[in-house]
Design a protein around this motif. Structure first.
Motif, PDB file in Angstrom:
ATOM      1  N   MET B   1      52.205 -18.515 -10.199  1.00 28.82           N
ATOM      2  CA  MET B   1      52.191 -19.416 -11.367  1.00 28.82           C
ATOM      3  C   MET B   1      50.857 -20.170 -11.447  1.00 28.82           C
ATOM      4  N   ILE B   2      50.591 -21.024 -10.450  1.00 31.87           N
ATOM      5  CA  ILE B   2      49.260 -21.641 -10.355  1.00 31.87           C
ATOM      6  C   ILE B   2      48.633 -21.164  -9.055  1.00 31.87           C
ATOM      7  N   LYS B   3      47.424 -20.648  -9.179  1.00 29.31           N
ATOM      8  CA  LYS B   3      46.770 -20.133  -7.974  1.00 29.31           C
ATOM      9  C   LYS B   3      45.290 -20.454  -8.082  1.00 29.31           C
ATOM     10  N   THR B   4      44.814 -21.335  -7.177  1.00 29.42           N
ATOM     11  CA  THR B   4      43.376 -21.625  -7.203  1.00 29.42           C
ATOM     12  C   THR B   4      42.754 -21.099  -5.930  1.00 29.42           C
ATOM     13  N   LYS B   5      41.504 -20.638  -6.080  1.00 31.51           N
ATOM     14  CA  LYS B   5      40.797 -20.109  -4.906  1.00 31.51           C
ATOM     15  C   LYS B   5      39.428 -20.756  -4.834  1.00 31.51           C
ATOM     16  N   ASN B   6      39.218 -21.501  -3.739  1.00 29.89           N
ATOM     17  CA  ASN B   6      37.943 -22.209  -3.514  1.00 29.89           C
ATOM     18  C   ASN B   6      37.510 -23.011  -4.733  1.00 29.89           C
ATOM     19  N   LEU B   7      38.473 -23.629  -5.371  1.00 28.53           N
ATOM     20  CA  LEU B   7      38.190 -24.383  -6.596  1.00 28.53           C
ATOM     21  C   LEU B   7      37.300 -25.581  -6.272  1.00 28.53           C
ATOM     22  N   THR B   8      36.138 -25.642  -6.940  1.00 26.76           N
ATOM     23  CA  THR B   8      35.193 -26.720  -6.690  1.00 26.76           C
ATOM     24  C   THR B   8      34.738 -27.303  -8.021  1.00 26.76           C
ATOM     25  N   LYS B   9      34.649 -28.635  -8.052  1.00 27.84           N
ATOM     26  CA  LYS B   9      34.145 -29.294  -9.264  1.00 27.84           C
ATOM     27  C   LYS B   9      33.100 -30.306  -8.861  1.00 27.84           C
ATOM     28  N   ILE B  10      31.913 -30.140  -9.421  1.00 31.67           N
ATOM     29  CA  ILE B  10      30.824 -31.068  -9.118  1.00 31.67           C
ATOM     30  C   ILE B  10      30.347 -31.701 -10.425  1.00 31.67           C
ATOM     31  N   TYR B  11      30.322 -33.035 -10.447  1.00 26.72           N
ATOM     32  CA  TYR B  11      29.773 -33.736 -11.620  1.00 26.72           C
ATOM     33  C   TYR B  11      28.328 -34.053 -11.350  1.00 26.72           C
ATOM     34  N   LYS B  12      27.488 -33.776 -12.358  1.00 29.09           N
ATOM     35  CA  LYS B  12      26.076 -34.125 -12.202  1.00 29.09           C
ATOM     36  C   LYS B  12      25.784 -35.311 -13.092  1.00 29.09           C
ATOM     37  N   VAL B  24      39.312 -26.118  -3.104  1.00 29.27           N
ATOM     38  CA  VAL B  24      40.763 -26.349  -3.123  1.00 29.27           C
ATOM     39  C   VAL B  24      41.480 -25.016  -3.288  1.00 29.27           C
ATOM     40  N   ASN B  25      42.349 -24.714  -2.364  1.00 29.55           N
ATOM     41  CA  ASN B  25      43.182 -23.514  -2.460  1.00 29.55           C
ATOM     42  C   ASN B  25      44.619 -23.972  -2.624  1.00 29.55           C
ATOM     43  N   LEU B  26      45.158 -23.719  -3.782  1.00 22.34           N
ATOM     44  CA  LEU B  26      46.464 -24.264  -4.123  1.00 22.34           C
ATOM     45  C   LEU B  26      47.323 -23.146  -4.665  1.00 22.34           C
ATOM     46  N   HIS B  27      48.587 -23.194  -4.295  1.00 27.51           N
ATOM     47  CA  HIS B  27      49.486 -22.162  -4.764  1.00 27.51           C
ATOM     48  C   HIS B  27      50.808 -22.822  -5.147  1.00 27.51           C
ATOM     49  N   ILE B  28      51.120 -22.811  -6.400  1.00 24.29           N
ATOM     50  CA  ILE B  28      52.397 -23.400  -6.845  1.00 24.29           C
ATOM     51  C   ILE B  28      53.196 -22.317  -7.550  1.00 24.29           C
ATOM     52  N   GLU B  29      54.434 -22.140  -7.110  1.00 30.46           N
ATOM     53  CA  GLU B  29      55.267 -21.061  -7.641  1.00 30.46           C
ATOM     54  C   GLU B  29      56.063 -21.534  -8.861  1.00 30.46           C
ATOM     55  N   ASN B  30      56.556 -20.586  -9.565  1.00 28.05           N
ATOM     56  CA  ASN B  30      57.476 -20.838 -10.672  1.00 28.05           C
ATOM     57  C   ASN B  30      58.669 -21.679 -10.223  1.00 28.05           C
ATOM     58  N   GLY B  31      59.026 -22.698 -10.998  1.00 29.46           N
ATOM     59  CA  GLY B  31      60.232 -23.463 -10.696  1.00 29.46           C
ATOM     60  C   GLY B  31      60.046 -24.561  -9.669  1.00 29.46           C
ATOM     61  N   GLU B  32      58.812 -24.769  -9.212  1.00 26.74           N
ATOM     62  CA  GLU B  32      58.578 -25.827  -8.226  1.00 26.74           C
ATOM     63  C   GLU B  32      58.476 -27.193  -8.904  1.00 26.74           C
ATOM     64  N   PHE B  33      58.696 -28.248  -8.098  1.00 27.10           N
ATOM     65  CA  PHE B  33      58.500 -29.623  -8.562  1.00 27.10           C
ATOM     66  C   PHE B  33      57.591 -30.271  -7.526  1.00 27.10           C
ATOM     67  N   VAL B  34      56.311 -30.439  -7.880  1.00 26.61           N
ATOM     68  CA  VAL B  34      55.293 -30.816  -6.906  1.00 26.61           C
ATOM     69  C   VAL B  34      54.688 -32.164  -7.273  1.00 26.61           C
TER      70      VAL B  34
END
Lengths: 402, 246
Positions: B1-12, B24-34
């Motif tokens: 459902m949600i899958k991030t791989k090495n997610l990086t955000k830099i503000y200049k 950020v490596n995040l994995h959230i499945e269908n039907g979860e409450f996080v």
């Protein structure tokens, strides 16, 4: 986003800021209003001129003594019957010629009194001016030769003097100086309504009599003017000049005769009209430009005020185009409402001016469509920058906006 | 459902670089409450904006509902927000001049749903959050809790893949807060995937998984063994209130 929905949002927003919206529209209202008013009055005037031209007779010119230098005119310069005949024999350029004179007078029947403008003419005059007989006849050769006391009047005057009764054959009394003369009505012509004509003739009724009779009544034997109908209106100036040259040759003088024709007058009026139109167009253009700036200004204010709304809409899935179109439609609607109010203002002002000028304004569909097109264009041109500014707002920043 | 791989955000900001999120490596499945927790400056708001497709990643990837959204343009992101994401904000973010019903209809306007269908779906969504009798009220005629429920109805109405709630109870009293959490818990039981950002542990304990952030990094990912039941909490709260009144 749905087009209709954008219109609804825009209308709501305008209604919520009524005062501000009206003030914003003022430039557009004045700009469109002045254009509509002036253009419709001018078109009315032009239509009126065409009527007058028709009444005067197309292809017609008047040759008369040059009264601008009246002190140099002597009795040998006056026109003669021979001159009329000479002009008539000039050739195929000439259709008809008639001597012409006019006097102000009054007609009396019982207690009724009417102001007249008497034209002394020859029978040929009916070929020169657009005269339509309703009853009886125009003056004829016998009237002319025998100096008969006959008169041709128009329907309106006949109605005024005799109401329902048959007017042909009736007698009326007309004044010539301090004398009264009894004349018989021999014919009735169709009345021609023309506001410009009535201004020129001072609301008097135009009547026709043999010039010989008129001269006898007013104790004057001289001819001062002749009315000529030419075959080709394109050659009217050329033919006029030929006639003047002929007269100068016949009288062995110079610079004593001038011609008058309506095309000159019309050219002058047209020139005035186009100059005036240009001035109005410039004023209206400035007014519409200022109005456009007003719209841009208020739209920029609106975008700032509604930054958060834009953020919310974007977070819910509105893309740049949706936001752009929403604000563009709002600008166009403000401009269009201004245009409509301007048109209403213009129409009422036109009627007010026309009631003074005595001719009706003319409203053409073309002008109305043009006004709509112009106001829409203004809305788009001046709305696009604020709308673009709204469209490119960053949703995160916009949502944070207080 | 949600899958991030090495997610990086830099503000200049000029020459200064601020690393808001790092790998950020995040994995959230269908039907979860996080629940996503962290102090201010931990990067949880940035994560929320990226997960909500309001912002783009600097590097790494983000796959939502099987689609990689990290490379998408503005127009496509707007479409994703419209179809796949339902937002619930701390400050409600309802349009003030239109009715609750019309507010709930808004997302559907941008998905091109016909007026009649829009109205029907909006009415259903409002019924679902218990506001059937308040549909024609404007936001300023509603209490904070009611406003947030309108916002939830709006988030639900397009059947999104996830509901993103950013401090949804932050502007509410504890009773209204519990009411909102009760709605979330019920929706989750019915199958909705909900990601909730909060800095209050009490609120986070209503969910079934807590992910903690610090300085832009994911530091802890723990399941909630026994989530707080919001309906029970509401009962307790009114008991307490009654006792104090006596």
């Amino acid at each position: 986003m749905n087009f209709l929905e954008s219109i609804k949002v825009a209308v709501n927003c305008i209604l919520q800021n009524k005062m501000r919206s009206i003030l914003t529209m003022l430039g557009i209202i004045i700009g469109i209003g002045s254009v509509v008013a002036i253009v419709s009055v001018m078109q009315g005037g032009q239509q009126e001129m065409n009527k007058t031209l028709e009444k005067f007779g197309t292809n017609r010119l008047i040759i008369q003594l040059n009264w601008n230098e009246w002190d140099k005119i002597t009795s040998r310069d006056y026109l003669t019957e021979g001159d009329i005949q000479a002009v008539r024999e000039m050739g195929e350029d000439i259709v008809a010629v008639s001597p012409l004179i006019n006097y102000g007078s009054t007609a009396k029947v019982g207690k009724e009194k009417e102001d007249l403008l008497i034209y002394g003419v020859s029978p040929e005059h009916i070929l020169i001016e657009n005269i339509e007989m309703v009853k009886g006849r125009f003056i004829n050769d016998d009237d002319y030769k025998s100096k008969r006391a006959v008169i041709v009047i128009d329907e309106k005057l006949a109605d005024k003097l005799f109401e329902e009764e048959e007017a042909v054959g009736k007698q009326i009394v007309i004044t010539a100086g301090s004398q009264n003369n009894t004349v018989t009505i021999c014919g009735i012509i169709k009345a021609q309504d023309s506001a410009l004509g009535s201004i020129m003739e001072g609301n008097r009724s135009t009547v026709y009599m043999p010039i010989t009779t008129v001269n006898k009544m007013f104790y004057d034997d001289y001819l001062y003017a002749m009315s000529v109908k030419v075959a080709d209106s394109d050659k009217i100036d050329e033919v006029g000049q030929k006639i003047i040259d002929l007269l100068h040759r016949r009288h062995r003088n110079e610079n004593k005769y001038i011609m008058q024709n309506l095309t000159q007058a019309i050219e002058q009026v047209n020139q005035f009209t186009s100059t005036f139109t240009l001035i109005i167009a410039v004023i209206a253009g400035i007014s519409l430009f200022v109005g456009g700036i007003g719209i841009m200004n208020i739209m920029l204010v609106s975008v700032t005020e509604r930054t958060r709304e834009i953020g919310i809409r974007k977070s819910l899935g509105a893309n740049r185009n949706d936001i752009l179109i929403q604000f563009l439609i709002e600008a166009v609607i403000i401009s269009l409402i201004g245009g409509i109010l301007g048109m209403l203002l213009g129409i009422s002002v036109a009627y007010m001016i026309s009631s003074l000028a005595k001719w009706p304004p003319v409203f053409s569909i073309g002008n109305i469509i043009l006004s709509f097109a112009i106001t829409t264009m203004i809305g788009i041109i001046f709305g696009v920058y604020p709308a673009y500014k709204a469209a490119k707002l960053d949703p995160i920043e916009a949502l944070r906006f207080e | 459902m949600i899958k991030t791989k090495n997610l990086t955000k830099i503000y200049k900001n000029g020459s200064i670089e601020v690393k808001a999120l790092v790998d950020v490596n995040l994995h959230i499945e269908n039907g979860e409450f996080v629940a996503i927790m962290g102090p201010s400056g931990s990067g949880k708001s940035t994560l929320m904006n990226i997960l909500g497709c309001l912002d783009r990643v600097t590097s790494g990837s983000y796959v939502l509902d099987g689609v990689d959204v990290s490379t998408m343009g503005d127009r496509e992101l707007a479409r994703i927000r419209n179809r796949k994401i339902g937002f619930v904000f701390q400050s409600f973010n309802l349009l003030p001049r239109i009715t609750a019903l019309h507010n709930v209809e808004l997302p559907m306007i941008y998905s091109g749903i016909s007026a009649r269908k829009r109205r029907k779906k909006a009415e259903l969504a409002l019924e679902k959050v218990g506001l059937a009798d308040r549909m024609h009220h404007k936001p300023n005629e509603l209490s904070g809790g009611q406003r947030q429920r309108v916002a939830i109805a709006r988030a639900l109405v397009n059947n999104p893949a996830i509901i993103l709630a950013d401090e949804p109870t932050g502007n509410l009293d504890s009773h209204s807060g519990e009411e909102i959490m009760a709605i979330f818990q019920r929706l989750n039981k019915e199958g909705a995937t909900i990601v909730l950002v909060t800095h209050e542990r009490d609120i986070a304990l209503h969910t079934r998984r807590i992910i903690s952030f610090r300085d832009g990094s994911l530091v802890k990912d723990e399941p909630v063994t026994k989530p707080v039941d919001a309906v029970d909490m509401m009962a307790k709260l009114s008991d307490m209130k009654d006792k104090h009144n006596i």
